[in-house]
Design an enzyme around this catalytic site. Sequence first.
Site, mmCIF file in Angstrom:
data_model
loop_
_atom_site.group_PDB
_atom_site.id
_atom_site.type_symbol
_atom_site.label_atom_id
_atom_site.label_comp_id
_atom_site.label_asym_id
_atom_site.label_seq_id
_atom_site.Cartn_x
_atom_site.Cartn_y
_atom_site.Cartn_z
ATOM 1 N N HIS C 285 0.839 -1.195 0.000
ATOM 2 C CA HIS C 285 0.000 0.000 0.000
ATOM 3 C C HIS C 285 0.876 1.247 0.000
ATOM 4 O O HIS C 285 1.932 1.305 0.624
ATOM 5 C CB HIS C 285 -0.944 -0.012 1.204
ATOM 6 C CG HIS C 285 -1.869 -1.188 1.239
ATOM 7 N ND1 HIS C 285 -2.737 -1.480 0.213
ATOM 8 C CD2 HIS C 285 -2.048 -2.172 2.168
ATOM 9 C CE1 HIS C 285 -3.420 -2.582 0.510
ATOM 10 N NE2 HIS C 285 -3.017 -3.028 1.690
ATOM 11 N N GLY C 313 6.111 -6.060 3.808
ATOM 12 C CA GLY C 313 5.733 -5.642 2.464
ATOM 13 C C GLY C 313 4.266 -5.297 2.333
ATOM 14 O O GLY C 313 3.718 -5.283 1.238
ATOM 15 N N LYS C 314 3.596 -5.026 3.449
ATOM 16 C CA LYS C 314 2.185 -4.643 3.365
ATOM 17 C C LYS C 314 2.069 -3.147 3.084
ATOM 18 O O LYS C 314 1.164 -2.702 2.389
ATOM 19 C CB LYS C 314 1.478 -4.989 4.678
ATOM 20 C CG LYS C 314 1.415 -6.488 4.965
ATOM 21 C CD LYS C 314 1.034 -6.757 6.420
ATOM 22 C CE LYS C 314 0.971 -8.248 6.734
ATOM 23 N NZ LYS C 314 0.773 -8.501 8.180
ATOM 24 N N ILE C 315 2.961 -2.405 3.667
ATOM 25 C CA ILE C 315 3.018 -0.963 3.443
ATOM 26 C C ILE C 315 4.345 -0.679 2.745
ATOM 27 O O ILE C 315 5.375 -1.267 3.099
ATOM 28 C CB ILE C 315 2.952 -0.200 4.783
ATOM 29 C CG1 ILE C 315 1.657 -0.527 5.542
ATOM 30 C CG2 ILE C 315 3.098 1.297 4.575
ATOM 31 C CD1 ILE C 315 0.386 -0.009 4.904
#
Lengths: 369, 369, 369, 369
Positions: C285, C313-315
């Site tokens: 994101h 690695g989500k943000i």
Amino acid sequence: MDVFRFVSLPCEYEIGLGIPVKGKLLKQHTIPPRIEAAKDVRSLTESMRYIGFQGRMLAAVVDVWAKMLKREYNVIFLGLAGAMVPAGMRRMISHLIKRRMIDVLVSTGANLYHDTFEALGGHHYMGSAHANDVQLRRNRIDRIYDVFADEDKFYKLDLTIQKKFAQMLIDNYPYSSREILIELGKMLSEKAREKDSIVLSAYDTGVPIFCPAIGDSSLGFSIMFANRAGRSIRVDGLKDVHESSLITQRAPRTGVIYIGGGVPKNFIQQTAVVASYQTRHDKSHDSAIQITTDMPMWGGLSGCTFEEAQSWGKIGPRAKMAVCYCDATIALPIVANALNQRFPKIRRNIPEFTWKDSGLELNFHMEKL
Amino acid sequence: MDVFRFVSLPCEYEIGLGIPVKGKLLKQHTIPPRIEAAKDVRSLTESMRYIGFQGRMLAAVVDVWAKMLKREYNVIFLGLAGAMVPAGMRRMISHLIKRRMIDVLVSTGANLYHDTFEALGGHHYMGSAHANDVQLRRNRIDRIYDVFADEDKFYKLDLTIQKKFAQMLIDNYPYSSREILIELGKMLSEKAREKDSIVLSAYDTGVPIFCPAIGDSSLGFSIMFANRAGRSIRVDGLKDVHESSLITQRAPRTGVIYIGGGVPKNFIQQTAVVASYQTRHDKSHDSAIQITTDMPMWGGLSGCTFEEAQSWGKIGPRAKMAVCYCDATIALPIVANALNQRFPKIRRNIPEFTWKDSGLELNFHMEKL
Amino acid sequence: MDVFRFVSLPCEYEIGLGIPVKGKLLKQHTIPPRIEAAKDVRSLTESMRYIGFQGRMLAAVVDVWAKMLKREYNVIFLGLAGAMVPAGMRRMISHLIKRRMIDVLVSTGANLYHDTFEALGGHHYMGSAHANDVQLRRNRIDRIYDVFADEDKFYKLDLTIQKKFAQMLIDNYPYSSREILIELGKMLSEKAREKDSIVLSAYDTGVPIFCPAIGDSSLGFSIMFANRAGRSIRVDGLKDVHESSLITQRAPRTGVIYIGGGVPKNFIQQTAVVASYQTRHDKSHDSAIQITTDMPMWGGLSGCTFEEAQSWGKIGPRAKMAVCYCDATIALPIVANALNQRFPKIRRNIPEFTWKDSGLELNFHMEKL
Amino acid sequence: MDVFRFVSLPCEYEIGLGIPVKGKLLKQHTIPPRIEAAKDVRSLTESMRYIGFQGRMLAAVVDVWAKMLKREYNVIFLGLAGAMVPAGMRRMISHLIKRRMIDVLVSTGANLYHDTFEALGGHHYMGSAHANDVQLRRNRIDRIYDVFADEDKFYKLDLTIQKKFAQMLIDNYPYSSREILIELGKMLSEKAREKDSIVLSAYDTGVPIFCPAIGDSSLGFSIMFANRAGRSIRVDGLKDVHESSLITQRAPRTGVIYIGGGVPKNFIQQTAVVASYQTRHDKSHDSAIQITTDMPMWGGLSGCTFEEAQSWGKIGPRAKMAVCYCDATIALPIVANALNQRFPKIRRNIPEFTWKDSGLELNFHMEKL
């Protein structure tokens, strides 16, 4: 600097981006504790060393405290805030003093007042946090979360302080709170029914107690009532700063333990700043423990991290530090029991404080406890 | 006065204001624990019974759980939220299952995924909450507060789930998460290197596990990947509601234990509402424990009090209740060890679940554990 | 790596220790706001930009959200947890949907149920957090902190869902929660008395709503009751994962806003992981906001920082991020009003979602709102 | 039903269980605010009156404060803890003093020190909570969460206090902190570059400031340094108790507002106890507001409820009370602006304090502000 930006691993990792550092970062795996492993409280905390989150931090508190005890010529401060005595922590603090697991106490007035109250035979009671407080008021019962107390009994202690204890003090002398509390210890050494008292244990073992906001408690206002009745007793807040910072100035090294934050924490932290100013050497604290339910996000001193304190030079750049976010009525029984089981005997260089005029002589002697 | 009871002063006190009730309210004084008293974890918690604040509540958690175990024909639910397995709580939960200190587990998907990961030989690592996460990313290291994990190893597990585990499932059958997790337990019974696994212990002992938001985890999305590759595996959320509430419907009484809140708490609470609707009898839970760091002030279900739950009929009006505000990685090791030392042997009426079509037969048999 | 060790400023500062960096670090002084400056809510938040602590973070939330709105081809997810509708936030969320300040909603079932309840004319009531819950129970009043509700009215809605709404659904079709909620929107488009409904506004504007734990709510169990009465309605949790992650896969960039944590937060975070796996590109994101009262120290996903999310690695590593620790019933009214006053008109590239079989076509069209 | 009232259902409901009380309990439904309604900050808070949770409490804070202002012959205390001045709240507090929305200030020493610093032209800086503190230390930058400050500039102020300010004080006089702070105000009235100073505004308007733990701050230790250099300045903590409690004794009624807890809260609470002891009348505070991030569960005075305070007679049994759990850097800007917009003009009976020897004459005069 970008406000939203986060900071980095040590430079070596930065420089060679291609270097596989994963191995360096994943060295020690966690060890989920088996239930059978915890024979006693010591082994409980040891089984929590390789877990995560605040459980790990609780184990770290025990380990850092143990290091403080083993460190030579180390003066250990305990800052005590929150209603720890009404919550039943009196004998534990007293034990820590007697076995010299701490050397200097800085406390709120309330804890010392409630300690005196229990030392003289008073009691706190099992209550409920859901009580109807207006009805408690009608019954002259004071509530401290889920603990009740009999206000009439408090009133008697207030009178004792105002009428009898005040007679032990002289007029127009600028007392430090430490000096006042020695007198209180003296009174308790004669009158206490219950010997596991914080004030009395400190008096007996020569552990100085500071109460920098002594006016802000029943202890303070009861002495003030003596003044209203004609006395001129003075408690000089500046003398507390002077005396407490002298300890940090004279001590080869200092360790600090904070139960809660408030004035006790800031006051002990401040001794490092004052001592460094005065000596022009880095007198930051050498090791640091905090058990708190406050949080850094609100920006207050009570909840701030020891890292923040490092920016001020209050805590040393290489200090051993452990912060555990937990109610002290849970953490302290565990930590105190674990330490006790880990050190059935301690042999420490105990600091001895000799106050002359407003100077301090600090000596260490080896003691087995 | 019962510590665990919600005390609003009874009406009689209102009516006769002149009546001296102080004596009734100040019955049991607090007992500040001596350090020597805590020989083991059990005696530690027992020494905390007559203190105040969350320390007292921790002791209450042990006492209420002990009562649950002694209660006849009682089905005990455990709701498990938060990253408990990465934090090292796996063997404790597994122990609670094996010794049947709980009978039904409702968990987040993450805990079950991480449990499977460790059962198959994977590890979590000691990390730091202050790491530079962008650099961790470059090294494919995932951080969970102060715990690190190797993302490449997770990836292998994801593939195992997608490629191998999915083969154990059939297409177009509306699975409940419970049924999926039995299959997972079956896989682990063959492949697990580490036997103290939550999923495996539950499989071995017949303890049902529900994961009502199974899609919301690596477990869920890895199965979904099989669907993208041509499979048609279905996990029906409504079936979970049906099955779980059947347990509460059939059980003579239920006890609930919440570690954290989230979906597991709400889901177990809800079984009482559904069961009461369906049976037109009060099927509210009979005893209730919560260990949480959330707070009631924010109005959410995770932090809400059991009193609030009583207004909904989720918790019974005379339920034994204990809420302890504490990080579970501190509270759970204490509580689990204290229970284990208190009950070196348990003899309980253990519920046995037999699922037929979508019906449930619930039988109890006496077991010594 | 030393667990207790803290991390560093960027390397440039490390390398030349002699270089005076103070000037670089002390660039912008704080600006204590004058009271007169805050004419409206927008200027209030702007006056808080150069203060400290969570006040500054609240201003940052508005600023990051504003950037999201200005960013081209950006799909904005809102995760909604906590009893926001009972607390009175319904019209604000509905407004955010109508003016397309968000594009996708992921919610707990409770919020959607309570929204439906109010849309059909139901009310929540001003109550007290200190009420006697056992007496509330006798009156069939449900309490949500300081909000009361009439359980008999809830019961009517449950029956409506079970009897009427369920008729709009077909048997044995694997519904995603999104599909169920379109049907619910359809029902409300006919029956709603109150148009500022979340479910209805989303239906009207084509904003997809996901409810990944739909079983864990009155909405879910009421549909389940239809199944017990003979129907075979299926809600497939895996389909939710599939559909939601398709959005992140297709979207050029994504922004995420979390009100509370729980399943909605994790579920939206997870779409980035799934999308990255699937596309083998970094689909983290691009910008992220969180308003929460949870804390990172407990290690749970709800309270974890966006930095932690970057390790997964989500943000994204360069994402604009703002986390404000505050009750959403305070923060949301301020932020929503400030945004509204800042953007009396918005011109945005609005994403349009066309779902075919289980595929998604994502198109953008420019809209003035 | 009064939102601010502590509601335990009255006894009548207990007695007649058959009586339908639901109607009495569900009188006022919540009103979800429309976004358009909030034209300015005042209307924002008014739109939050009929919502739930802490948003409602924020509206209640404004309403209770407004009632305090309208109440005749009311003396309003403000307790100020936490690093409010570094966080940018200085001008707001100053504004509240100038417009006499408060009458007496009790503060930590740090806030007064930082106020003096800014008044003399110093600045705090926008920083980051994620900085490397060891490197900040090397640069002599002090961090307060996400605020930075230049330690060298602090050092200059310390010298000014030690060398110049101390010259304004006389030796061996038992100062109360109030008297010290009048002298500081005098100094600022000559030297301040920035007029929106707390200390200066209080000096100008005759608002007394107490700092009961003045030793516990840079202000205190800098004066102490003058003593080490030969002076004998005394700050008598007991005199603070005497003077502050005289205010509560003389005042027809008192309102209290706490931003944070700590010594300021306890100290103001205590004035009611002392005044009641002395006058043998109930001198409990008549209305009470608290904005805090601390919680009651930990049993400390900072986080305790006003209900608990009622059991001690600190807060009156019929007091108007509002507690809002929120970071003050969010709540204070909203509340202060809302009050300012609600009272563009105030006409209040302002208390005037005349201190003679150690007595106090309290007069009220009507003022338009």
